[in-house]
Design a protein around this motif. Structure first.
Motif, PDB file in Angstrom:
ATOM      1  N   VAL A 182       0.837  -1.209   0.000  1.00  0.00           N
ATOM      2  CA  VAL A 182       0.000   0.000   0.000  1.00  0.00           C
ATOM      3  C   VAL A 182       0.866   1.251   0.000  1.00  0.00           C
ATOM      4  O   VAL A 182       0.572   2.228  -0.708  1.00  0.00           O
ATOM      5  CB  VAL A 182      -0.961   0.002   1.210  1.00  0.00           C
ATOM      6  CG1 VAL A 182      -1.782   1.286   1.240  1.00  0.00           C
ATOM      7  CG2 VAL A 182      -1.896  -1.200   1.144  1.00  0.00           C
ATOM      8  N   LEU A 183       1.942   1.235   0.782  1.00  0.00           N
ATOM      9  CA  LEU A 183       2.863   2.375   0.785  1.00  0.00           C
ATOM     10  C   LEU A 183       3.436   2.616  -0.607  1.00  0.00           C
ATOM     11  O   LEU A 183       3.532   3.755  -1.075  1.00  0.00           O
ATOM     12  CB  LEU A 183       3.996   2.131   1.781  1.00  0.00           C
ATOM     13  CG  LEU A 183       3.649   2.262   3.262  1.00  0.00           C
ATOM     14  CD1 LEU A 183       4.792   1.732   4.119  1.00  0.00           C
ATOM     15  CD2 LEU A 183       3.344   3.705   3.627  1.00  0.00           C
ATOM     16  N   ARG A 184       3.810   1.539  -1.273  1.00  0.00           N
ATOM     17  CA  ARG A 184       4.371   1.653  -2.626  1.00  0.00           C
ATOM     18  C   ARG A 184       3.331   2.213  -3.597  1.00  0.00           C
ATOM     19  O   ARG A 184       3.645   3.059  -4.436  1.00  0.00           O
ATOM     20  CB  ARG A 184       4.861   0.288  -3.090  1.00  0.00           C
ATOM     21  CG  ARG A 184       5.568   0.308  -4.455  1.00  0.00           C
ATOM     22  CD  ARG A 184       6.071  -1.081  -4.789  1.00  0.00           C
ATOM     23  NE  ARG A 184       7.040  -1.545  -3.797  1.00  0.00           N
ATOM     24  CZ  ARG A 184       7.372  -2.817  -3.624  1.00  0.00           C
ATOM     25  NH1 ARG A 184       6.800  -3.761  -4.365  1.00  0.00           N
ATOM     26  NH2 ARG A 184       8.270  -3.152  -2.718  1.00  0.00           N
TER      27      ARG A 184
ATOM     28  N   ARG B  29     -13.310   5.584  -4.309  1.00  0.00           N
ATOM     29  CA  ARG B  29     -13.969   4.277  -4.392  1.00  0.00           C
ATOM     30  C   ARG B  29     -13.049   3.230  -5.004  1.00  0.00           C
ATOM     31  O   ARG B  29     -13.023   2.076  -4.583  1.00  0.00           O
ATOM     32  CB  ARG B  29     -15.257   4.403  -5.219  1.00  0.00           C
ATOM     33  CG  ARG B  29     -16.375   5.136  -4.513  1.00  0.00           C
ATOM     34  CD  ARG B  29     -17.704   4.945  -5.233  1.00  0.00           C
ATOM     35  NE  ARG B  29     -17.698   5.569  -6.552  1.00  0.00           N
ATOM     36  CZ  ARG B  29     -18.029   6.830  -6.785  1.00  0.00           C
ATOM     37  NH1 ARG B  29     -18.389   7.609  -5.766  1.00  0.00           N
ATOM     38  NH2 ARG B  29     -18.014   7.327  -7.998  1.00  0.00           N
ATOM     39  N   ILE B  30     -12.264   3.656  -6.002  1.00  0.00           N
ATOM     40  CA  ILE B  30     -11.303   2.734  -6.614  1.00  0.00           C
ATOM     41  C   ILE B  30     -10.217   2.355  -5.612  1.00  0.00           C
ATOM     42  O   ILE B  30      -9.839   1.185  -5.501  1.00  0.00           O
ATOM     43  CB  ILE B  30     -10.691   3.380  -7.873  1.00  0.00           C
ATOM     44  CG1 ILE B  30     -11.778   3.661  -8.909  1.00  0.00           C
ATOM     45  CG2 ILE B  30      -9.611   2.482  -8.455  1.00  0.00           C
ATOM     46  CD1 ILE B  30     -11.295   4.431 -10.107  1.00  0.00           C
TER      47      ILE B  30
ATOM     48  N   VAL C 110      -7.908  -1.369  -1.499  1.00  0.00           N
ATOM     49  CA  VAL C 110      -7.502  -1.448  -0.091  1.00  0.00           C
ATOM     50  C   VAL C 110      -8.736  -1.198   0.769  1.00  0.00           C
ATOM     51  O   VAL C 110      -9.001  -0.060   1.165  1.00  0.00           O
ATOM     52  CB  VAL C 110      -6.395  -0.421   0.248  1.00  0.00           C
ATOM     53  CG1 VAL C 110      -5.866  -0.650   1.666  1.00  0.00           C
ATOM     54  CG2 VAL C 110      -5.258  -0.483  -0.748  1.00  0.00           C
ATOM     55  N   PRO C 111      -9.514  -2.222   1.068  1.00  0.00           N
ATOM     56  CA  PRO C 111     -10.760  -2.034   1.828  1.00  0.00           C
ATOM     57  C   PRO C 111     -10.547  -1.514   3.247  1.00  0.00           C
ATOM     58  O   PRO C 111     -11.456  -0.909   3.817  1.00  0.00           O
ATOM     59  CB  PRO C 111     -11.376  -3.445   1.844  1.00  0.00           C
ATOM     60  CG  PRO C 111     -10.711  -4.165   0.717  1.00  0.00           C
ATOM     61  CD  PRO C 111      -9.332  -3.600   0.631  1.00  0.00           C
TER      62      PRO C 111
ATOM     63  N   TYR D  93      -5.474   5.176   4.789  1.00  0.00           N
ATOM     64  CA  TYR D  93      -5.250   6.539   5.288  1.00  0.00           C
ATOM     65  C   TYR D  93      -3.858   6.663   5.907  1.00  0.00           C
ATOM     66  O   TYR D  93      -3.137   7.634   5.643  1.00  0.00           O
ATOM     67  CB  TYR D  93      -6.323   6.879   6.316  1.00  0.00           C
ATOM     68  CG  TYR D  93      -6.297   8.302   6.804  1.00  0.00           C
ATOM     69  CD1 TYR D  93      -6.773   9.340   6.005  1.00  0.00           C
ATOM     70  CD2 TYR D  93      -5.803   8.623   8.074  1.00  0.00           C
ATOM     71  CE1 TYR D  93      -6.763  10.659   6.460  1.00  0.00           C
ATOM     72  CE2 TYR D  93      -5.785   9.925   8.526  1.00  0.00           C
ATOM     73  CZ  TYR D  93      -6.263  10.941   7.722  1.00  0.00           C
ATOM     74  OH  TYR D  93      -6.243  12.240   8.173  1.00  0.00           O
ATOM     75  N   ALA D  94      -3.467   5.687   6.725  1.00  0.00           N
ATOM     76  CA  ALA D  94      -2.155   5.736   7.370  1.00  0.00           C
ATOM     77  C   ALA D  94      -1.033   5.689   6.339  1.00  0.00           C
ATOM     78  O   ALA D  94      -0.026   6.409   6.459  1.00  0.00           O
ATOM     79  CB  ALA D  94      -2.015   4.579   8.359  1.00  0.00           C
ATOM     80  N   ALA D  95      -1.191   4.854   5.319  1.00  0.00           N
ATOM     81  CA  ALA D  95      -0.169   4.757   4.282  1.00  0.00           C
ATOM     82  C   ALA D  95      -0.056   6.068   3.512  1.00  0.00           C
ATOM     83  O   ALA D  95       1.051   6.555   3.233  1.00  0.00           O
ATOM     84  CB  ALA D  95      -0.486   3.603   3.334  1.00  0.00           C
ATOM     85  N   LYS D  96      -1.199   6.631   3.167  1.00  0.00           N
ATOM     86  CA  LYS D  96      -1.186   7.890   2.406  1.00  0.00           C
ATOM     87  C   LYS D  96      -0.516   8.994   3.209  1.00  0.00           C
ATOM     88  O   LYS D  96       0.353   9.729   2.700  1.00  0.00           O
ATOM     89  CB  LYS D  96      -2.616   8.283   2.036  1.00  0.00           C
ATOM     90  CG  LYS D  96      -2.696   9.523   1.163  1.00  0.00           C
ATOM     91  CD  LYS D  96      -4.125   9.790   0.739  1.00  0.00           C
ATOM     92  CE  LYS D  96      -4.611   8.706  -0.206  1.00  0.00           C
ATOM     93  NZ  LYS D  96      -3.878   8.786  -1.513  1.00  0.00           N
ATOM     94  N   MET D  97      -0.885   9.132   4.472  1.00  0.00           N
ATOM     95  CA  MET D  97      -0.306  10.192   5.290  1.00  0.00           C
ATOM     96  C   MET D  97       1.168   9.934   5.591  1.00  0.00           C
ATOM     97  O   MET D  97       1.958  10.877   5.720  1.00  0.00           O
ATOM     98  CB  MET D  97      -1.095  10.335   6.590  1.00  0.00           C
ATOM     99  CG  MET D  97      -2.501  10.885   6.392  1.00  0.00           C
ATOM    100  SD  MET D  97      -2.496  12.461   5.485  1.00  0.00           S
ATOM    101  CE  MET D  97      -4.230  12.911   5.581  1.00  0.00           C
ATOM    102  N   SER D  98       1.545   8.663   5.689  1.00  0.00           N
ATOM    103  CA  SER D  98       2.965   8.342   5.904  1.00  0.00           C
ATOM    104  C   SER D  98       3.802   8.761   4.708  1.00  0.00           C
ATOM    105  O   SER D  98       4.903   9.316   4.865  1.00  0.00           O
ATOM    106  CB  SER D  98       3.127   6.843   6.166  1.00  0.00           C
ATOM    107  OG  SER D  98       2.495   6.466   7.364  1.00  0.00           O
ATOM    108  N   VAL D  99       3.298   8.492   3.514  1.00  0.00           N
ATOM    109  CA  VAL D  99       4.029   8.874   2.303  1.00  0.00           C
ATOM    110  C   VAL D  99       4.090  10.401   2.175  1.00  0.00           C
ATOM    111  O   VAL D  99       5.149  10.974   1.886  1.00  0.00           O
ATOM    112  CB  VAL D  99       3.384   8.243   1.061  1.00  0.00           C
ATOM    113  CG1 VAL D  99       4.023   8.793  -0.218  1.00  0.00           C
ATOM    114  CG2 VAL D  99       3.537   6.726   1.095  1.00  0.00           C
ATOM    115  N   VAL D 100       2.958  11.058   2.406  1.00  0.00           N
ATOM    116  CA  VAL D 100       2.929  12.527   2.343  1.00  0.00           C
ATOM    117  C   VAL D 100       3.888  13.118   3.368  1.00  0.00           C
ATOM    118  O   VAL D 100       4.699  14.003   3.061  1.00  0.00           O
ATOM    119  CB  VAL D 100       1.496  13.051   2.572  1.00  0.00           C
ATOM    120  CG1 VAL D 100       1.498  14.571   2.764  1.00  0.00           C
ATOM    121  CG2 VAL D 100       0.597  12.679   1.411  1.00  0.00           C
TER     122      VAL D 100
END
Length: 247
Positions: free
Chosen positions: A8-10, A89-90, A95-96, A102-109
């Motif tokens: 997910v991070l990738r 939605r995609i 990633v249900p 959310y955690a992965a997105k904020m970690s990357v940001v």
């Protein structure tokens, strides 16, 4: 073996580097800050350097006021494209687990903002001092190393603050039209009216780390911690919004 979290991070990194507006806003953190540094220091860098009350260290990071605008733009655009044309939605179909997404997105940001923030902060300080002649200070001077690290952390926190607010409002335009005027105008007006209370606003608190000798009850790292609380609150609010509202 690739774990779900790593995958997910990738994927979040791939999303960011494939959206030009997001990638350009990240690069602009460095480019805008350095450009303003060169312009300002090449023209008026030494104009007030010999004044008794002049803070040479704070002046060295003057251009971060412009870099933080780009950091806000990066944090906002990195989240906002998820809310366009059903992209969320995609993402959730892939990633249900909303918490993981959310955690992965904020970690990357946050990671990208911190890396760019550090490069920007140190480059701003070092390049600016090239124009200061006899008034130049180095990383070994009191507070300089702390301010250089703190400036990078500050930019990352501001980007995360914007990202969290974007997750709440689901609109980069709303966040940009709120945060940028607040940081550039409202915060200073409030500071003139409210006095010491303004020290706890996200920008004024965080920028205490850039002062050589901060005044008031907050120290440099305590001020940065206040900004971290603002960013953390925005991130928690964004998570609540994502968890409780339909995609």
């Amino acid at each position: 073996m690739t774990t779900p979290t790593t995958a997910v991070l990738r994927s979040e990194w791939i999303k960011i580097k494939s959206v030009r507006s997001v990638l350009f806003s990240l690069i602009a953190v460095f480019a805008a800050t350095l450009a303003v540094t060169v312009l300002a220091f090449a023209t008026v860098g030494q104009a007030e350097a010999d004044d008794a009350g002049h803070d040479l260290l704070l002046s060295a990071f003057y251009a971060l006021n412009f870099g933080q605008i780009a950091a806000i733009s990066f944090g906002a655009t990195a989240l906002s494209f998820e809310f366009l044309n059903g992209a969320l939605r995609i993402s959730l179909s892939a990633v249900p687990r909303r918490g993981l997404l959310y955690a992965a997105k904020m970690s990357v940001v946050g990671g990208l903002a911190l890396a760019m923030g550090m490069v920007t902060s140190f480059a701003t300080f070092l390049v600016g001092q090239m124009f200061m002649g006899e008034y130049a200070i180095g990383l070994g001077d009191p507070g300089a190393l702390r301010a250089s690290f703190g400036g990078g952390i500050y930019l990352a926190l501001i980007a995360l603050f914007a990202a969290g607010l974007t997750a709440v409002l689901r609109s980069a335009v709303a966040v940009l039209s709120t945060l940028i005027p607040f940081l550039l105008i409202v915060s200073f007006v409030v500071g003139d009216i409210a006095g010491g209370i303004a020290r706890y606003l996200p920008d004024q608190a965080g920028q205490l780390v850039l002062h050589q000798h901060p005044d008031g009850s907050l120290g440099p790292w305590a001020g940065l911690a206040v900004t971290a609380v603002w960013a953390g609150t925005a991130l928690l609010a964004g998570w609540w919004r994502l968890r409780t509202r339909d995609a």
